[in-house]
Design an enzyme around this catalytic site. Structure first.
Site, PDB file in Angstrom:
ATOM      1  N   LYS A 111       0.752  -1.250   0.035  1.00  0.00           N
ATOM      2  CA  LYS A 111      -0.064   0.106  -0.103  1.00  0.00           C
ATOM      3  C   LYS A 111       0.820   1.080   0.022  1.00  0.00           C
ATOM      4  O   LYS A 111       0.525   2.221  -0.748  1.00  0.00           O
ATOM      5  CB  LYS A 111      -0.903   0.166   1.393  1.00  0.00           C
ATOM      6  CG  LYS A 111      -2.126  -0.769   1.175  1.00  0.00           C
ATOM      7  CD  LYS A 111      -3.159  -0.176   2.272  1.00  0.00           C
ATOM      8  CE  LYS A 111      -4.311  -1.094   2.294  1.00  0.00           C
ATOM      9  NZ  LYS A 111      -5.235  -0.521   3.237  1.00  0.00           N
ATOM     10  N   LYS A 192      -6.394 -10.399  -4.562  1.00  0.00           N
ATOM     11  CA  LYS A 192      -7.415 -10.611  -3.509  1.00  0.00           C
ATOM     12  C   LYS A 192      -8.617  -9.540  -3.670  1.00  0.00           C
ATOM     13  O   LYS A 192      -8.544  -8.239  -4.051  1.00  0.00           O
ATOM     14  CB  LYS A 192      -6.934 -10.653  -2.204  1.00  0.00           C
ATOM     15  CG  LYS A 192      -6.837  -9.411  -1.498  1.00  0.00           C
ATOM     16  CD  LYS A 192      -6.508  -9.288  -0.012  1.00  0.00           C
ATOM     17  CE  LYS A 192      -6.439  -7.918   0.485  1.00  0.00           C
ATOM     18  NZ  LYS A 192      -5.810  -7.661   1.688  1.00  0.00           N
ATOM     19  N   LYS A 195     -12.351  -4.663  -0.324  1.00  0.00           N
ATOM     20  CA  LYS A 195     -13.422  -3.513  -0.135  1.00  0.00           C
ATOM     21  C   LYS A 195     -12.878  -2.133  -0.610  1.00  0.00           C
ATOM     22  O   LYS A 195     -13.306  -1.348  -0.912  1.00  0.00           O
ATOM     23  CB  LYS A 195     -14.067  -3.717   0.922  1.00  0.00           C
ATOM     24  CG  LYS A 195     -13.237  -3.418   2.420  1.00  0.00           C
ATOM     25  CD  LYS A 195     -14.194  -3.266   3.664  1.00  0.00           C
ATOM     26  CE  LYS A 195     -13.784  -4.103   4.875  1.00  0.00           C
ATOM     27  NZ  LYS A 195     -12.453  -4.161   5.317  1.00  0.00           N
TER      28      LYS A 195
HETATM   29  P1  TYM Z   1      -9.957  -6.052   6.701  1.00  0.00           P
HETATM   30  O1  TYM Z   1     -11.073  -5.035   7.248  1.00  0.00           O
HETATM   31  O2  TYM Z   1      -9.203  -5.741   5.461  1.00  0.00           O
HETATM   32  O3  TYM Z   1     -10.777  -7.433   6.528  1.00  0.00           O
HETATM   33  C1  TYM Z   1     -11.717  -7.991   7.669  1.00  0.00           C
HETATM   34  C2  TYM Z   1     -11.341  -9.559   7.513  1.00  0.00           C
HETATM   35  O4  TYM Z   1     -11.561 -10.145   6.432  1.00  0.00           O
HETATM   36  C3  TYM Z   1     -10.783 -10.867   5.742  1.00  0.00           C
HETATM   37  N1  TYM Z   1     -10.473 -10.568   4.407  1.00  0.00           N
HETATM   38  C4  TYM Z   1     -10.569 -11.838   3.411  1.00  0.00           C
HETATM   39  N2  TYM Z   1     -10.615 -13.059   3.529  1.00  0.00           N
HETATM   40  C5  TYM Z   1     -10.701 -13.745   2.467  1.00  0.00           C
HETATM   41  N3  TYM Z   1     -10.718 -13.182   1.200  1.00  0.00           N
HETATM   42  C6  TYM Z   1     -10.616 -12.067   1.026  1.00  0.00           C
HETATM   43  N4  TYM Z   1     -10.404 -11.388  -0.224  1.00  0.00           N
HETATM   44  C7  TYM Z   1     -10.607 -11.083   2.317  1.00  0.00           C
HETATM   45  N5  TYM Z   1     -10.484  -9.772   2.345  1.00  0.00           N
HETATM   46  C8  TYM Z   1     -10.566  -9.475   3.537  1.00  0.00           C
HETATM   47  C9  TYM Z   1      -9.629 -10.386   6.520  1.00  0.00           C
HETATM   48  O5  TYM Z   1      -8.196 -11.242   6.399  1.00  0.00           O
HETATM   49  C10 TYM Z   1      -9.885  -9.794   7.780  1.00  0.00           C
HETATM   50  O6  TYM Z   1     -10.036 -11.093   8.812  1.00  0.00           O
HETATM   51  N6  TYM Z   1      -6.033  -5.379   9.854  1.00  0.00           N
HETATM   52  C11 TYM Z   1      -7.543  -5.957   9.684  1.00  0.00           C
HETATM   53  C12 TYM Z   1      -8.447  -5.572  10.574  1.00  0.00           C
HETATM   54  C13 TYM Z   1      -8.087  -5.622  12.172  1.00  0.00           C
HETATM   55  C14 TYM Z   1      -8.015  -6.583  12.958  1.00  0.00           C
HETATM   56  C15 TYM Z   1      -7.555  -6.276  14.116  1.00  0.00           C
HETATM   57  C16 TYM Z   1      -8.292  -8.140  12.465  1.00  0.00           C
HETATM   58  C17 TYM Z   1      -7.503  -4.638  12.951  1.00  0.00           C
HETATM   59  N7  TYM Z   1      -7.505  -4.927  14.280  1.00  0.00           N
HETATM   60  C18 TYM Z   1      -7.409  -7.390  15.159  1.00  0.00           C
HETATM   61  C19 TYM Z   1      -8.246  -9.141  13.672  1.00  0.00           C
HETATM   62  C20 TYM Z   1      -7.645  -8.479  14.939  1.00  0.00           C
HETATM   63  C21 TYM Z   1      -7.951  -5.627   8.469  1.00  0.00           C
HETATM   64  O7  TYM Z   1      -7.950  -4.706   7.813  1.00  0.00           O
HETATM   65  O8  TYM Z   1      -9.146  -6.260   8.103  1.00  0.00           O
END
Ligand code: TYM
Length: 329
Positions: A111, A192, A195
């Site tokens: 990013k 991947k 959003k």
């Molecule tokens: P985020 O908001 O990008 O995504 C939320 C969750 O969805 C999963 N995910 C996917 N799984 C499968 N295929 C995909 N294409 C895909 N895109 C997203 C992500 O792996 C995630 O589990 N950094 C994290 C948010 C976060 C977090 C935390 C997670 C902040 N603090 C503490 C766990 C524990 C994030 O940006 O997820």
């Protein structure tokens, strides 16, 4: 006793990737664990967000999480920014993490692309994520594959802290699904589904209409072989592998078994469309209902934040005290 914590960013509209990789497990974990689910609005600010859109997307995501089946009577659902402990422990984690290890985070490298104008918080982002998890002494963290490296860092930071300052944090285990941990973009199955990407045709949003789902699945990129089989190690089959993985995750059936029923892509795609819409239709309806009363949503999040603040207070206090800070209360 299993304690689950996970988070999702309100940066754009939640996708089928979010559901298959994470949210589905958030819902199931409620039967076996004490669960906390956090809408990580502070994390969303690591890139520019229009304030009105951020507010709207946050409420929409709260409604969506309730609609997929997060039950606020069993789980703590809350906004990260409403529990100041997150930002506070994040600073402490920045004082445990090194510049070198944050530099090695692939998500920052992807990013940030070495640009000097990216926000400093994009670089320190994993320290805040570690804080989210460690504050609640989470034992298990259900996430998609893309969060694996951040979880590994969290474990390293917790271990380092405990060794240097005394036993304080619980070392969390990541829970990454066997299939569907990495749902790919339907138009470009080497990327991947995300959003925050602008690829509307490649993303299925959980709020997409039936017709939109049908169109996107019909137009999904495959290959010219027109043979349905699952071969995750063959990059030439990336499109079909992706469709089969989504199918498999939603139906709890092995990709190979599903593949065996189809002789061409057309039929696979029309059945997959149906499977996706079976999942999404009730979610869509419920979101609409919930959005008729935003005040209720806001109140519910407020209650969640109060519970989360109580649940995290003691660990923060212990961490500060262990480092030699004199706790105020
Ligand atoms: P985020 O908001 O990008 O995504 C939320 C969750 O969805 C999963 N995910 C996917 N799984 C499968 N295929 C995909 N294409 C895909 N895109 C997203 C992500 O792996 C995630 O589990 N950094 C994290 C948010 C976060 C977090 C935390 C997670 C902040 N603090 C503490 C766990 C524990 C994030 O940006 O997820």
């Amino acid at each position: 006793e299993r304690r689950v914590l996970s988070g999702i960013q309100p940066s754009g509209s939640a996708t089928l990737g979010n559901y298959v990789g994470a949210l589905k497990f958030w819902v199931d974990d409620q039967d076996t664990s004490d669960c906390l689910y956090c809408i990580v609005d502070l994390h969303a600010l690591t890139v520019d967000q229009d304030p009105a859109s951020l507010r709207e997307q946050t409420l929409q995501l709260a409604a969506l999480l309730l609609a997929v089946g997060i039950d606020p009577n069993r789980s703590t659902l809350f906004l990260q920014s409403q529990v100041p402990h997150h930002a506070e422990l994040s600073w402490i984690m920045e004082c445990v993490a090194t510049y070198g290890e944050l530099s090695r985070m692939t998500q920052f490298k992807d990013k940030g692309k070495g640009s000097s104008t990216v926000r400093a918080s994009l670089f320190t982002y994993p320290a805040l994520m570690a804080a989210d998890i460690l504050l609640y002494r989470a034992t298990h963290v259900p996430v998609g594959d893309d969060q694996k490296q951040h979880l590994e860092l969290t474990r390293n930071l917790a271990t380092r802290f405990n060794n240097r300052y005394g036993e304080t944090f619980v070392i969390p285990e990541p829970e990454i699904p066997k299939v569907g941990a990495r749902v790919m973009d339907l138009q470009d199955p080497t990327r991947k589904m995300s959003k925050s990407s602008k690829s509307d045709a490649g993303n299925i949003y959980l709020t997409d209409t039936k017709d939109a789902v049908a169109k996107k699945v019909q137009r999904a990129v495959t290959d010219t072989e027109n043979k349905v089989y699952f071969d995750p190690n063959n990059p030439g089959k990336a499109g079909v592998n992706n469709l089969l993985s989504i199918f498999s995750a939603l139906k709890d059936e092995e990709p190979n078994e599903i593949a065996a029923r189809y002789s061409g892509y057309g039929h696979l795609k029309s059945d997959l469309t149906e499977v996706i819409n079976e999942t999404l239709t009730p979610i869509r309806t419920m979101i609409e209902e919930l959005r008729n009363d935003d005040r209720h949503l806001i109140e519910l999040l407020h209650n969640g934040a109060e519970k989360a603040a109580v649940a995290s207070r003691d660990t923060l206090r212990r961490a500060k005290s262990a480092m030699g800070l004199i706790p105020w209360s």
